[in-house]
Motif scaffolding. Structure first.
Motif, short mmCIF file in Angstrom:
data_model
loop_
_atom_site.label_atom_id
_atom_site.label_comp_id
_atom_site.label_asym_id
_atom_site.label_seq_id
_atom_site.Cartn_x
_atom_site.Cartn_y
_atom_site.Cartn_z
N GLY A 141 0.82 -1.21 0.00
CA GLY A 141 0.00 0.00 0.00
C GLY A 141 0.85 1.26 0.00
O GLY A 141 0.52 2.24 -0.67
N ILE A 142 1.97 1.20 0.74
CA ILE A 142 2.88 2.36 0.74
C ILE A 142 3.46 2.59 -0.65
O ILE A 142 3.60 3.73 -1.10
N ILE A 143 3.78 1.49 -1.36
CA ILE A 143 4.28 1.65 -2.75
C ILE A 143 3.26 2.39 -3.58
O ILE A 143 3.59 3.29 -4.35
N LEU A 144 2.00 2.00 -3.43
CA LEU A 144 0.94 2.63 -4.24
C LEU A 144 0.86 4.12 -3.91
O LEU A 144 0.67 4.95 -4.81
N MET A 145 1.05 4.47 -2.64
CA MET A 145 1.01 5.88 -2.29
C MET A 145 2.18 6.63 -2.91
O MET A 145 2.03 7.75 -3.40
N PHE A 146 3.36 6.00 -2.92
CA PHE A 146 4.50 6.63 -3.56
C PHE A 146 4.26 6.82 -5.05
O PHE A 146 4.65 7.83 -5.63
N LEU A 147 3.62 5.83 -5.68
CA LEU A 147 3.43 5.91 -7.13
C LEU A 147 2.42 6.98 -7.50
O LEU A 147 2.54 7.63 -8.53
N SER A 148 1.39 7.13 -6.67
CA SER A 148 0.31 8.01 -7.10
C SER A 148 0.56 9.45 -6.71
O SER A 148 0.02 10.35 -7.33
N ASN A 149 1.33 9.68 -5.70
CA ASN A 149 1.51 11.05 -5.23
C ASN A 149 2.99 11.38 -5.20
O ASN A 149 3.72 10.88 -4.36
N PRO A 150 3.47 12.18 -6.13
CA PRO A 150 4.92 12.43 -6.18
C PRO A 150 5.42 13.21 -4.99
O PRO A 150 6.60 13.16 -4.68
N ARG A 151 4.52 13.93 -4.32
CA ARG A 151 4.98 14.73 -3.18
C ARG A 151 4.93 13.95 -1.88
O ARG A 151 5.26 14.47 -0.83
N PHE A 152 4.50 12.69 -1.94
CA PHE A 152 4.32 11.93 -0.70
C PHE A 152 5.66 11.64 -0.05
O PHE A 152 6.61 11.25 -0.71
N LYS A 153 5.72 11.88 1.26
CA LYS A 153 6.95 11.56 2.00
C LYS A 153 6.57 10.82 3.26
O LYS A 153 5.64 11.20 3.96
N LEU A 154 7.32 9.77 3.54
CA LEU A 154 7.08 9.04 4.77
C LEU A 154 7.64 9.84 5.93
O LEU A 154 8.72 10.42 5.83
N SER A 155 6.89 9.84 7.03
CA SER A 155 7.41 10.48 8.22
C SER A 155 8.30 9.48 8.96
O SER A 155 7.83 8.45 9.44
N HIS A 156 9.59 9.78 9.01
CA HIS A 156 10.50 8.81 9.61
C HIS A 156 10.30 8.68 11.11
O HIS A 156 10.56 7.63 11.68
N LYS A 157 9.82 9.76 11.73
CA LYS A 157 9.60 9.66 13.17
C LYS A 157 8.52 8.65 13.48
O LYS A 157 8.66 7.81 14.37
N VAL A 158 7.41 8.72 12.71
CA VAL A 158 6.32 7.78 12.95
C VAL A 158 6.78 6.35 12.71
O VAL A 158 6.51 5.45 13.51
N ILE A 159 7.52 6.16 11.61
CA ILE A 159 7.99 4.82 11.28
C ILE A 159 8.86 4.27 12.41
O ILE A 159 8.68 3.13 12.87
N GLN A 160 9.80 5.11 12.85
CA GLN A 160 10.71 4.64 13.90
C GLN A 160 9.95 4.32 15.18
O GLN A 160 10.21 3.32 15.85
N PHE A 161 8.97 5.20 15.49
CA PHE A 161 8.20 4.98 16.71
C PHE A 161 7.44 3.66 16.64
O PHE A 161 7.53 2.83 17.56
N VAL A 162 6.73 3.44 15.51
CA VAL A 162 5.95 2.22 15.37
C VAL A 162 6.85 1.00 15.45
O VAL A 162 6.57 0.02 16.17
N GLU A 163 7.99 1.08 14.74
CA GLU A 163 8.85 -0.09 14.65
C GLU A 163 9.45 -0.44 16.00
O GLU A 163 9.37 -1.58 16.46
N SER A 164 10.01 0.57 16.68
CA SER A 164 10.68 0.24 17.94
C SER A 164 9.68 -0.17 19.00
O SER A 164 9.90 -1.12 19.75
#
Lengths: 236, 80, 119, 86
Positions: A141-164
């Motif tokens: 699903g994240i790939i699809l968001m990257f493909l459809s929206n060129p301005r889309f950026k993942l928030s690294h803080k959220v990712i790190q928080f969820v992962e850890s």
């Protein structure tokens, strides 16, 4: 010519050697000791309808922990090496046009994909799914968001928080099983999580909880890898 | 009857694997990898291993080709 | 021995499989890419939908999952064919020589390069 | 009776895989191959569905749903790459 003939001859010879093995093979009708034990006692001991899940999460939970660690290490190494080429990404990632159909359908489909991923890892003890599969679906699903929206950026803080957080919770649940109920490390017998009825969604002790955090962790890691890859691309 | 299906899928998988190795264009090779992944997923299901089939499906359908193409793009940009 | 519903479901599944075979044959025989993509997408989506209806007739208990699957197929197949068709047109994949009308070129003649034709 | 019909559907669909594979092998352009893969994946979804019906397991449908919802992302990735790089 000569090389290809040699390859064909070697393949034929190999087939000639292997064919008697194939002929003489008869699969064993009975299970080995461990498999028989799982089939006899698996459902009573873990309460999971899907026996593979009980093996992966409970009986061989340490292996799962190792797999998650390997995935985490791979994601960390990829992030580390790709961060060298990330410096000029702001101006280099040019905004390209995306068709209206893709944008609109992504807005409809991405929530569905996320929901389906959550369904997969929450139902891990009932259906052939689990944390890894659900995490991979979420990353798609994240790939699809990257493909459809060129301005889309993942928030690294959220990712790190969820992962850890999910990694820590996974290990804590495993330790809770060992300390409180004096069972084994990463067993699913935890106070507060009853076994319930086999086949219903609230059953199998801690397996759905463990799989939920595992799915979140895997999804966050794979999304992080994809995000780092996309950000390090530079347009010609 | 199921062995016929398995043979057909095996032949298709072999064709895809040949293209994945011997194709001149890397793009075609990555597309062929997708074919092999799909067919192996069906074969896993035929062998009554739905967990493995689902892993193969979720990894091989989108994630693998996306990462392959991102890497390929990066290599091409680095080499000019 | 079996109910009429199950036999109907089986017939639906065979019809869906025939439609899928038609999609494959059309993919093989059509003269250029744009014809191939239209038969490939339409006939295969139709065949998959027919098969899903057939399974729903045989096992009515599976209908929620089958409905979700039908929804996903009907959603995603047109999107992918749309994207592939656009890609083909903008990377100058040749049209068939028998093409009479090219509306996309008529609508925006300045923005597009001339797309070649072949037999 | 139903089983015979389902086996027939399976046989016809597997012939469809082979015919679509011919287009994959021949395909002069890359987009031809992509469309062949798209058709093969739709036929594969139907094959998974047929296998689930034959073995009477509902849980096999989950695999088909995964392909139904994720199969098009790969196609979009490839066509985006062909158009002008990722």
């Amino acid at each position: 010519m000569g090389k290809k003939t040699m390859i064909a001859l070697i393949t034929l010879a190999l087939a000639f050697v292997i064919y008697p093995l194939y002929q003489s093979y008869n699969g064993s009708e009975t299970l080995k000791d461990v498999g028989q034990y799982y089939i006899d006692n698996g459902v009573e001991e873990t309460g999971a309808q899907n026996l593979v899940t009980s093996v992966v999460v409970t009986y061989r939970g340490l292996d799962t922990l190792g797999e998650v660690t390997i995935l985490f290490l791979a994601a960390s190494v990829i992030s580390f090496f790709l961060s060298f080429s990330k410096n000029d990404r702001i101006k280099s990632r040019s905004i390209r046009s995306v068709t209206e159909i893709l944008t609109t359908s992504t807005q409809v489909l991405v929530p569905m994909i996320f929901m389906f991923g959550v369904y997969i890892f929450v139902n891990g003890h009932l259906t052939p799914g689990g944390g890894f599969q659900g995490g991979a679906v979420i990353a798609s699903g994240i790939i699809l968001m990257f493909l459809s929206n060129p301005r889309f950026k993942l928030s690294h803080k959220v990712i790190q928080f969820v992962e850890s957080t999910s990694g820590i919770v996974f290990v804590l649940i495993g330790a809770a099983g060992a300390l409180m109920m004096d069972g084994d490390f990463l067993s699913n017998k935890i106070p507060g999580f009853g076994f319930g009825e086999v086949g219903s969604i609230i059953s199998a002790g801690a397996i759905p909880v463990i799989y939920t955090f595992l799915g979140l962790k895997v999804g966050a890691e794979l999304s992080n890898v994809l995000g780092v890859f996309v950000e390090s691309q530079s347009e010609k | 009857m199921l062995i016929v299906l398995a043979s057909v899928l095996g032949i298709a998988s072999m064709v895809g694997a040949y293209f994945a190795i011997h194709s001149k264009s890397l793009t075609v090779a990555i597309i062929a990898t997708g074919v092999v992944s799909l067919i192996s997923s069906i074969l896993f299901l035929l062998l009554a291993a739905p967990d493995v089939a689902m892993t193969e499906a979720s990894i091989g359908s989108a994630l693998t080709s996306a990462i392959f193409f991102l890497t390929l793009n990066k290599i091409r940009q680095t080499n000019g | 021995m079996e109910g009429i519903l199950e036999i109907t479901g089986g017939v639906f599944m065979v019809l869906g499989a025939v439609s899928l075979l038609v999609a494959s044959i059309g993919l093989y025989r059509m003269p250029d890419f744009y014809n191939r993509i239209q038969i490939g997408t339409k006939a295969s989506t139709f065949g998959a939908s027919l098969s899903i209806v057939g399974v729903a007739l045989i096992f009515p208990g599976w209908i929620p999952k089958l409905l979700a699957m039908l929804l996903f197929i009907l959603f995603t197949n047109p999107i992918s064919s749309h994207i592939v068709g656009r890609t083909a047109y903008f990377t100058n994949v040749p049209l068939s020589k028998r093409t009479k009308v090219d509306r996309l070129k008529e609508m925006s003649p300045g923005h597009l390069k001339k797309v070649k034709t072949k037999d | 009776m139903v089983d015979i019909l389902i086996y027939t559907a399976m046989a016809i669909s597997s012939i469809g895989v082979l015919v679509a594979l011919v287009r994959f092998v021949k395909g002069p352009e890359k987009v031809d191959r992509i469309v062949a893969v798209d058709v093969i994946s739709t036929i594969g979804i139907t094959l998974i569905l047929i296998l689930a019906t034959l073995m009477r397991r509902e849980i096999y449908i989950d695999v088909a749903i995964v392909y139904a919802i994720l199969g098009f992302i790969g196609v979009i990735v490839v066509s985006r790459f062909i158009k002008r790089g990722m």
